[in-house]
Enzyme design. Structure first.
Site, PDB file in Angstrom:
ATOM      1  N   ALA A  72       0.859  -1.178   0.000  1.00 50.99           N
ATOM      2  CA  ALA A  72       0.000   0.000   0.000  1.00 50.99           C
ATOM      3  C   ALA A  72       0.896   1.229   0.000  1.00 50.99           C
ATOM      4  CB  ALA A  72      -0.869  -0.004   1.243  1.00 50.99           C
ATOM      5  N   GLY A 117       0.677  -5.271   0.777  1.00 48.46           N
ATOM      6  CA  GLY A 117      -0.505  -5.400  -0.073  1.00 48.46           C
ATOM      7  C   GLY A 117      -0.212  -6.104  -1.393  1.00 48.46           C
ATOM      8  N   GLU A 120      -0.379  -9.668  -0.628  1.00 48.22           N
ATOM      9  CA  GLU A 120      -1.786 -10.001  -0.403  1.00 48.22           C
ATOM     10  C   GLU A 120      -2.573 -10.083  -1.716  1.00 48.22           C
ATOM     11  OE1 GLU A 120      -3.298  -8.253   3.620  1.00 48.22           O
ATOM     12  OE2 GLU A 120      -2.029  -6.757   2.652  1.00 48.22           O
ATOM     13  N   GLU A 140       4.268  -5.369   7.313  1.00 41.57           N
ATOM     14  CA  GLU A 140       3.378  -4.432   8.008  1.00 41.57           C
ATOM     15  C   GLU A 140       3.777  -4.175   9.455  1.00 41.57           C
ATOM     16  OE1 GLU A 140       2.372  -6.852   6.029  1.00 41.57           O
ATOM     17  OE2 GLU A 140       0.899  -6.053   4.618  1.00 41.57           O
TER      18      GLU A 140
HETATM   19  N1  CO8 Z   1       4.514   3.340  -0.595  1.00 42.14           N
HETATM   20  C1  CO8 Z   1       4.893   4.506  -1.125  1.00 42.14           C
HETATM   21  N2  CO8 Z   1       6.030   4.663  -1.819  1.00 42.14           N
HETATM   22  C2  CO8 Z   1       6.830   3.598  -1.965  1.00 42.14           C
HETATM   23  C3  CO8 Z   1       6.490   2.350  -1.437  1.00 42.14           C
HETATM   24  C4  CO8 Z   1       5.268   2.226  -0.716  1.00 42.14           C
HETATM   25  N3  CO8 Z   1       4.856   1.072  -0.207  1.00 42.14           N
HETATM   26  N4  CO8 Z   1       7.474   1.476  -1.736  1.00 42.14           N
HETATM   27  C5  CO8 Z   1       8.392   2.162  -2.447  1.00 42.14           C
HETATM   28  N5  CO8 Z   1       8.007   3.446  -2.607  1.00 42.14           N
HETATM   29  C6  CO8 Z   1       8.718   4.515  -3.295  1.00 42.14           C
HETATM   30  C7  CO8 Z   1       9.875   5.016  -2.486  1.00 42.14           C
HETATM   31  O1  CO8 Z   1       9.443   5.954  -1.521  1.00 42.14           O
HETATM   32  C8  CO8 Z   1      10.740   5.634  -3.555  1.00 42.14           C
HETATM   33  O2  CO8 Z   1      10.193   6.896  -3.889  1.00 42.14           O
HETATM   34  P1  CO8 Z   1      11.173   8.169  -4.152  1.00 42.14           P
HETATM   35  O3  CO8 Z   1      12.023   7.780  -5.330  1.00 42.14           O
HETATM   36  O4  CO8 Z   1      10.231   9.295  -4.427  1.00 42.14           O
HETATM   37  O5  CO8 Z   1      11.983   8.329  -2.889  1.00 42.14           O
HETATM   38  C9  CO8 Z   1      10.520   4.723  -4.755  1.00 42.14           C
HETATM   39  O6  CO8 Z   1       9.307   4.007  -4.469  1.00 42.14           O
HETATM   40  C10 CO8 Z   1      11.626   3.723  -4.946  1.00 42.14           C
HETATM   41  O7  CO8 Z   1      11.826   3.044  -3.719  1.00 42.14           O
HETATM   42  P2  CO8 Z   1      13.263   2.956  -2.976  1.00 42.14           P
HETATM   43  O8  CO8 Z   1      14.102   4.114  -3.326  1.00 42.14           O
HETATM   44  O9  CO8 Z   1      13.006   2.684  -1.531  1.00 42.14           O
HETATM   45  O10 CO8 Z   1      13.856   1.652  -3.708  1.00 42.14           O
HETATM   46  P3  CO8 Z   1      14.837   0.563  -3.072  1.00 42.14           P
HETATM   47  O11 CO8 Z   1      15.224  -0.332  -4.185  1.00 42.14           O
HETATM   48  O12 CO8 Z   1      15.917   1.224  -2.280  1.00 42.14           O
HETATM   49  O13 CO8 Z   1      13.920  -0.257  -2.020  1.00 42.14           O
HETATM   50  C11 CO8 Z   1      11.960  -1.454  -1.276  1.00 42.14           C
HETATM   51  C12 CO8 Z   1      12.836  -1.005  -2.465  1.00 42.14           C
HETATM   52  C13 CO8 Z   1      12.736  -2.430  -0.417  1.00 42.14           C
HETATM   53  C14 CO8 Z   1      10.748  -2.127  -1.866  1.00 42.14           C
HETATM   54  C15 CO8 Z   1      11.559  -0.223  -0.441  1.00 42.14           C
HETATM   55  O14 CO8 Z   1      11.046   0.770  -1.311  1.00 42.14           O
HETATM   56  C16 CO8 Z   1      10.535  -0.516   0.604  1.00 42.14           C
HETATM   57  O15 CO8 Z   1      10.849  -1.069   1.648  1.00 42.14           O
HETATM   58  N6  CO8 Z   1       9.252  -0.114   0.348  1.00 42.14           N
HETATM   59  C17 CO8 Z   1       8.173  -0.250   1.313  1.00 42.14           C
HETATM   60  C18 CO8 Z   1       7.689  -1.660   1.341  1.00 42.14           C
HETATM   61  C19 CO8 Z   1       6.625  -1.835   2.387  1.00 42.14           C
HETATM   62  O16 CO8 Z   1       6.846  -1.678   3.574  1.00 42.14           O
HETATM   63  N7  CO8 Z   1       5.441  -2.175   1.922  1.00 42.14           N
HETATM   64  C20 CO8 Z   1       4.347  -2.493   2.790  1.00 42.14           C
HETATM   65  C21 CO8 Z   1       3.450  -1.319   2.917  1.00 42.14           C
HETATM   66  S1  CO8 Z   1       2.217  -1.631   4.129  1.00 42.14           S
HETATM   67  C22 CO8 Z   1       1.028  -2.467   3.303  1.00 42.14           C
HETATM   68  O17 CO8 Z   1       1.147  -2.842   2.169  1.00 42.14           O
HETATM   69  C23 CO8 Z   1      -0.188  -2.696   4.125  1.00 42.14           C
HETATM   70  C24 CO8 Z   1      -1.110  -3.676   3.480  1.00 42.14           C
HETATM   71  C25 CO8 Z   1      -2.239  -2.987   2.817  1.00 42.14           C
HETATM   72  C26 CO8 Z   1      -3.042  -3.993   2.086  1.00 42.14           C
HETATM   73  C27 CO8 Z   1      -4.239  -3.473   1.497  1.00 42.14           C
HETATM   74  C28 CO8 Z   1      -4.027  -2.969   0.105  1.00 42.14           C
HETATM   75  C29 CO8 Z   1      -4.078  -1.538  -0.005  1.00 42.14           C
END
Ligand code: CO8
Length: 266
Positions: A72, A117, A120, A140
């Site tokens: 998400a 998500g 999921e 999460e």
């Molecule tokens: N939300 C918003 N932006 C994101 C997300 C995210 N989940 N993941 C990545 N991005 C963005 C980053 O902020 C970054 O943006 P910017 O260039 O503007 O800074 C861009 O994508 C590229 O990401 P990174 O620079 O971080 O790339 P890396 O290769 O260094 O890292 C990762 C990749 C490991 C995937 C890292 O981006 C990361 O950890 N992302 C978050 C992953 C996460 O925690 N996801 C879970 C979110 S919680 C969730 O999903 C709850 C469940 C909801 C289910 C219901 C459906 C809606």
């Protein structure tokens, strides 16, 4: 041959057609296809339309760029209070249920990160094929939240509660090979072979009667939440329904006449 389908015009999702297979591509690559509110609504609307599109017989979900879906959109989470969180989970689950409940076969072709998500959503598909470089996590708890797109329910049903709890409690990221080992994905293929493999796998299913596929899917998905005895009753009724189909008459006749069946989806 795969062509962009102009009929489905969304900001965050692209749809390509490969004959009768719709290839749904999540397309916010700069945010690693993070699912924001707009994408959630577009996803729900798209799947309602795909259900009713007579050209579409099977659906493959994948992501553009480095991710299947990195969860998400975290930037939309900060301002939510308890009521806002509940509403988020309700809308997310509404959209994800449109995917899970579609009567046509679905495959998640997981090309990169499938996190939160994204994991999921892959669980809402009938099965999962992963590229070698794909990775999976339910991170999460690292954000102080819990899976909100059905993950606490679908993940243990698929891989068992011990493995699901380990993934959900630790938030650790696992590679495609490990995901295959624990039964989260059916198959891992080289990155460049992913779409061909997903299309091939879908075509193997679509060669069969669409009516039979629909009832098999319904029986499995309904039965999984029931006792075995009640599930068997669902199966018995479904068998009755498929015996009433033209496809059953054709399939059985073709076998007895030693020819290939031509199914008509009736
Ligand atoms: N939300 C918003 N932006 C994101 C997300 C995210 N989940 N993941 C990545 N991005 C963005 C980053 O902020 C970054 O943006 P910017 O260039 O503007 O800074 C861009 O994508 C590229 O990401 P990174 O620079 O971080 O790339 P890396 O290769 O260094 O890292 C990762 C990749 C490991 C995937 C890292 O981006 C990361 O950890 N992302 C978050 C992953 C996460 O925690 N996801 C879970 C979110 S919680 C969730 O999903 C709850 C469940 C909801 C289910 C219901 C459906 C809606």
């Amino acid at each position: 041959e795969t062509r962009r389908c102009a009929m489905y015009d969304y900001n965050t999702i692209n749809v390509d057609m490969n004959e009768d297979i719709a290839i749904v591509r999540f397309s916010r690559p700069k945010a690693l296809n993070a699912l924001n509110h707009e994408m959630t609504l577009e996803l729900a609307e798209l799947f309602d339309k795909l259900e009713n599109d007579p050209v579409v017989r099977g659906i493959i979900l994948t992501g553009e760029g480095r991710a299947f879906m990195a969860g998400a959109d975290i930037s939309e989470m900060k301002e939510r209070d308890a009521e806002g969180g509940r509403e988020f989970a309700r809308v997310s689950n509404y959209a994800f249920s449109r995917v899970a409940d579609i009567s046509k076969p679905t495959i998640a072709a997981v090309n990169g990160f499938a996190l939160g998500g994204g994991l999921e959503l892959s669980l809402c598909c009938d099965w999962r094929i992963a590229a070698e470089s794909a990775s999976f996590a339910a991170p999460e708890v690292t954000l102080g939240i819990i899976p909100s797109g059905g993950g606490t329910q679908r993940l243990p049903r698929l891989i068992g509660s011990g493995r699901a709890k380990e993934l959900i409690f630790t938030g650790k990221r696992i590679k495609a090979a490990e995901a295959e080992r624990i039964g989260l994905v059916n198959k891992v293929v080289p990155d460049e072979a992913l779409m061909d493999e997903a299309v091939k796998s879908m075509r193997e299913a679509l060669a069969n009667s669409a009516v039979a596929l629909r009832y098999a899917k319904e029986a499995i998905d309904t039965g999984i939440g029931l006792s075995l005895a009640d599930g068997i009753k669902v199966e018995i009724n479904s068998v009755g329904m498929v015996f009433g189909s033209e496809d059953r008459l054709e399939g059985v006749s073709a076998f007895l006449e030693k020819r290939k069946a031509v199914f008509r989806d009736k």
